[in-house]
Write an enzyme that holds these catalytic residues in place. Sequence first.
Site, PDB file in Angstrom:
ATOM      1  N   HIS A   1      30.524  10.880  12.095  1.00 37.38           N
ATOM      2  CA  HIS A   1      30.318  11.573  13.371  1.00 37.38           C
ATOM      3  C   HIS A   1      31.572  11.793  14.062  1.00 37.38           C
ATOM      4  O   HIS A   1      32.435  10.907  14.295  1.00 37.38           O
ATOM      5  CB  HIS A   1      29.565  10.757  14.428  1.00 37.38           C
TER       6      HIS A   1
ATOM      7  N   SER B   1      33.699   8.736  13.675  1.00 36.08           N
ATOM      8  CA  SER B   1      33.209   7.136  13.831  1.00 36.08           C
ATOM      9  C   SER B   1      32.219   7.203  12.239  1.00 36.08           C
ATOM     10  O   SER B   1      31.449   8.249  12.242  1.00 36.08           O
ATOM     11  CB  SER B   1      32.256   6.762  15.001  1.00 36.08           C
TER      12      SER B   1
HETATM   13  N1  NHR Z   1      19.156  11.202  12.835  1.00 32.47           N
HETATM   14  C1  NHR Z   1      18.955   9.765  13.442  1.00 32.47           C
HETATM   15  N2  NHR Z   1      17.674   9.395  13.481  1.00 32.47           N
HETATM   16  N3  NHR Z   1      19.978   8.965  13.781  1.00 32.47           N
HETATM   17  C2  NHR Z   1      21.435   9.507  13.527  1.00 32.47           C
HETATM   18  O1  NHR Z   1      22.226   8.708  14.155  1.00 32.47           O
HETATM   19  C3  NHR Z   1      21.598  10.842  13.007  1.00 32.47           C
HETATM   20  C4  NHR Z   1      20.637  11.569  12.697  1.00 32.47           C
HETATM   21  C5  NHR Z   1      20.710  12.685  12.031  1.00 32.47           C
HETATM   22  C6  NHR Z   1      21.999  13.391  12.048  1.00 32.47           C
HETATM   23  C7  NHR Z   1      24.246  13.284  12.324  1.00 32.47           C
HETATM   24  C8  NHR Z   1      24.803  13.736  14.036  1.00 32.47           C
HETATM   25  C9  NHR Z   1      26.218  13.714  14.178  1.00 32.47           C
HETATM   26  O2  NHR Z   1      26.957  12.963  13.529  1.00 32.47           O
HETATM   27  C10 NHR Z   1      23.023  12.590  12.398  1.00 32.47           C
HETATM   28  C11 NHR Z   1      22.864  11.155  12.930  1.00 32.47           C
HETATM   29  C12 NHR Z   1      22.919  16.944  14.021  1.00 32.47           C
HETATM   30  C13 NHR Z   1      22.568  17.023  15.532  1.00 32.47           C
HETATM   31  C14 NHR Z   1      21.938  18.074  16.177  1.00 32.47           C
HETATM   32  O3  NHR Z   1      21.483  18.045  17.246  1.00 32.47           O
HETATM   33  C15 NHR Z   1      23.006  15.832  16.406  1.00 32.47           C
HETATM   34  C16 NHR Z   1      23.809  14.678  15.794  1.00 32.47           C
HETATM   35  C17 NHR Z   1      24.112  14.830  14.404  1.00 32.47           C
HETATM   36  C18 NHR Z   1      23.538  15.918  13.610  1.00 32.47           C
HETATM   37  N4  NHR Z   1      20.855  18.937  15.461  1.00 32.47           N
HETATM   38  C19 NHR Z   1      20.211  19.994  15.794  1.00 32.47           C
HETATM   39  C20 NHR Z   1      18.596  19.625  15.492  1.00 32.47           C
HETATM   40  O4  NHR Z   1      17.829  20.087  16.049  1.00 32.47           O
HETATM   41  C21 NHR Z   1      20.502  21.235  14.787  1.00 32.47           C
HETATM   42  C22 NHR Z   1      21.771  21.657  15.016  1.00 32.47           C
HETATM   43  C23 NHR Z   1      22.063  22.507  14.014  1.00 32.47           C
HETATM   44  O5  NHR Z   1      21.347  22.878  13.071  1.00 32.47           O
HETATM   45  O6  NHR Z   1      23.530  23.383  13.896  1.00 32.47           O
HETATM   46  O7  NHR Z   1      18.260  18.854  14.516  1.00 32.47           O
HETATM   47  O8  NHR Z   1      26.566  14.669  14.805  1.00 32.47           O
HETATM   48  C1  GAR Z   2      32.713  16.691   9.684  1.00 35.52           C
HETATM   49  O1  GAR Z   2      33.876  16.729  10.760  1.00 35.52           O
HETATM   50  C2  GAR Z   2      31.669  15.754  10.290  1.00 35.52           C
HETATM   51  O2  GAR Z   2      32.298  14.561  11.051  1.00 35.52           O
HETATM   52  C3  GAR Z   2      30.909  16.673  11.036  1.00 35.52           C
HETATM   53  O3  GAR Z   2      30.872  17.776  10.436  1.00 35.52           O
HETATM   54  C4  GAR Z   2      32.109  17.936   9.700  1.00 35.52           C
HETATM   55  C5  GAR Z   2      31.754  18.309   8.312  1.00 35.52           C
HETATM   56  O4  GAR Z   2      32.570  18.556   7.455  1.00 35.52           O
HETATM   57  N1  GAR Z   2      29.664  16.215  11.251  1.00 35.52           N
HETATM   58  C6  GAR Z   2      28.999  16.528  12.129  1.00 35.52           C
HETATM   59  O5  GAR Z   2      29.216  17.273  13.371  1.00 35.52           O
HETATM   60  C7  GAR Z   2      27.382  16.083  12.286  1.00 35.52           C
HETATM   61  N2  GAR Z   2      26.674  16.385  13.237  1.00 35.52           N
HETATM   62  P1  GAR Z   2      32.323  18.742   5.727  1.00 35.52           P
HETATM   63  O6  GAR Z   2      30.922  19.402   5.416  1.00 35.52           O
HETATM   64  O7  GAR Z   2      33.470  19.498   5.338  1.00 35.52           O
HETATM   65  O8  GAR Z   2      32.486  17.275   5.293  1.00 35.52           O
END
Ligand code: NHR
Ligand code: GAR
Length: 221
Positions: free
Chosen positions: A113, A140
């Site tokens: 993340h 992280s």
């Molecule tokens: N799921 C769970 N249950 N727990 C976590 O810690 C997760 C997860 C799914 C994804 C990655 C996370 C990040 O690193 C991750 C961690 C997507 C969103 C989001 O809001 C938020 C955090 C992360 C990934 N997604 C929207 C949704 O409605 C869509 C956004 C888009 O498609 O661009 O899923 O940041």
């Molecule tokens: C990375 O910077 C990762 O930390 C972030 O997206 C990028 C992916 O790059 N992840 C998120 O924002 C998850 N919500 P990549 O596709 O080139 O590996």
Amino acid sequence: MTTTLCRTVVLISGSGTNLQALIDGAARQELPIDLVGVISNRPGVAGIERAQKADIPAEVIDHTQFESREAFDEVLREAIQAYAPDLVVLAGYMRIMTPALVGAFAGKMLNIHPSLLPKYPGLHTHRRALENQDTHHGSSVHLVTEELDGGPVIAQSVIKIDADDTEVTLADKTKKAEHTLYPEVVKWFANGQLSFVQGTVILDGRSLASPIQLTEDIDIA
Ligand code: NHR
Ligand code: GAR
């Protein structure tokens, strides 16, 4: 000597540069992993091409073709399970996961993340760090649990924010540091050095009081 490689499935939504770092590390035999499958929820992304070029089975499961998050996650869970993975790596995977999906891979699903958690869970992390005039930023690697970006943090890469950084340059620098951080943590997992007990991280038999910090070229005050 025979070594068992850690069967690893990578989930992506985009460019896949973190996937590439894992492909390269495995090819150089620095990572004891077997990349058995790559799954993207978005069609046409560069990460799929990276997988194909490395002869890793790659598939797209397009979330827009499903009626609900539950229905999509059910199909995704089955697709992941078909690879019988020891480890599931989220690398720029952008869909929030249902408890049922997370529960199926409890203790063996990692995410990277782009923030210094617990700061800035969720989206637009680079913008938020700039808006708050933070001096440092980073990424992280954490265990995925039901709580979004809330699982125990294993390690972080820390970078300095410069006065002229924009959302774009900051995202770039952050990603570059991820390419060292993520393979390192994946290596620990694959070597059996990592475990999780009641929300805490055990590395090499010791409970981590705080995340391991990897810092590059910076002096932290
Ligand atoms: N799921 C769970 N249950 N727990 C976590 O810690 C997760 C997860 C799914 C994804 C990655 C996370 C990040 O690193 C991750 C961690 C997507 C969103 C989001 O809001 C938020 C955090 C992360 C990934 N997604 C929207 C949704 O409605 C869509 C956004 C888009 O498609 O661009 O899923 O940041
Ligand atoms: C990375 O910077 C990762 O930390 C972030 O997206 C990028 C992916 O790059 N992840 C998120 O924002 C998850 N919500 P990549 O596709 O080139 O590996």
